[in-house]
Scaffold this active site. Structure first.
Site, PDB file in Angstrom:
ATOM      1  N   MET A  54       0.815  -1.219   0.000  1.00 30.47           N
ATOM      2  CA  MET A  54       0.000   0.000   0.000  1.00 30.47           C
ATOM      3  C   MET A  54       0.844   1.262   0.000  1.00 30.47           C
ATOM      4  O   MET A  54       1.942   1.279   0.536  1.00 30.47           O
ATOM      5  CB  MET A  54      -0.857   0.073   1.267  1.00 30.47           C
ATOM      6  CG  MET A  54      -1.893  -0.962   1.431  1.00 30.47           C
ATOM      7  SD  MET A  54      -2.819  -0.585   2.950  1.00 30.47           S
ATOM      8  CE  MET A  54      -3.742  -2.092   3.106  1.00 30.47           C
ATOM      9  N   CYS A  55       0.262   2.296  -0.582  1.00 30.25           N
ATOM     10  CA  CYS A  55       0.709   3.672  -0.383  1.00 30.25           C
ATOM     11  C   CYS A  55      -0.578   4.501  -0.319  1.00 30.25           C
ATOM     12  O   CYS A  55      -1.665   3.930  -0.273  1.00 30.25           O
ATOM     13  CB  CYS A  55       1.675   4.131  -1.464  1.00 30.25           C
ATOM     14  SG  CYS A  55       1.046   4.080  -3.154  1.00 30.25           S
ATOM     15  N   ASN A  56      -0.469   5.816  -0.302  1.00 27.14           N
ATOM     16  CA  ASN A  56      -1.672   6.633  -0.110  1.00 27.14           C
ATOM     17  C   ASN A  56      -2.773   6.332  -1.120  1.00 27.14           C
ATOM     18  O   ASN A  56      -3.919   6.096  -0.753  1.00 27.14           O
ATOM     19  CB  ASN A  56      -1.325   8.121  -0.163  1.00 27.14           C
ATOM     20  CG  ASN A  56      -0.698   8.583   1.121  1.00 27.14           C
ATOM     21  OD1 ASN A  56      -1.008   8.073   2.185  1.00 27.14           O
ATOM     22  ND2 ASN A  56       0.201   9.535   1.026  1.00 27.14           N
TER      23      ASN A  56
END
Length: 171
Positions: free
Chosen positions: A104-106
């Site tokens: 995940m990232c933003n």
């Protein structure tokens, strides 16, 4: 008798990468029931800032290991992901004990897309297919530097465990 309906909402840019390996942007409270169904053991968090408090609470409640690899030292959030972060992510991704796992990232576009693109290169996908997948998740915000990073990524630097996931060389 009243029927109760449970709907599951997927997080932004959610995708199935491989068996027990997923990708997405930062989930919110509406996504937690769906995320719970995945039975995650580990999250590789690539954004420079910490996940929001609701995500941190969800991770704690579900006893999920969170590995924050995106911390910047003197850079800014739009800087490309580094080779060291990719290699650290692969140490986690290629360890079956961490699965099921989410990367995940933003938003789940650029940093996540670069890690997945480098994984595809390690799996010996052709570059056209890697870039098609990257662009599908990046939408109109494709970053040429990320594609160049994927193209030039040296897969010989990756430490392959003795017992890697079956999907690593499936293709």
């Amino acid at each position: 008798m009243q029927r109760v309906s449970y709907q599951h909402y997927i997080p932004p840019n959610f995708g199935y990468v491989e068996n027990d390996l997923y990708r997405c942007g930062q989930p919110n409270e509406l996504n937690f029931p769906f995320m719970e169904k995945l039975g995650l053991r580990c999250i590789v968090w690539l954004a420079p800032e910490e996940p929001n408090q609701n995500v941190m609470d969800f991770v704690d409640d579900q006893e999920i290991q969170l590995h924050h690899l995106g911390v910047l030292e003197g850079g800014n959030a739009s800087d490309p992901i580094t080779e060291d972060v990719i290699l650290e992510a692969f140490d986690l991704i290629l360890d079956k004990r961490n699965h099921p796992m989410a990367i995940m990232c933003n938003i789940g576009r650029h940093r996540t897309g670069t890690v997945v693109g480098c994984l595809r290169k390690l799996q010996r996908w052709n570059l056209a297919s890697i870039f098609e997948e990257y662009r599908r998740f990046a939408g109109p915000k494709v970053r040429i530097l990320n594609e160049q990073f994927i193209e030039l990524f040296d897969t010989d630097l990756v430490r392959i465990p003795v017992d890697p996931p079956a999907w690593l060389y499936y293709y």
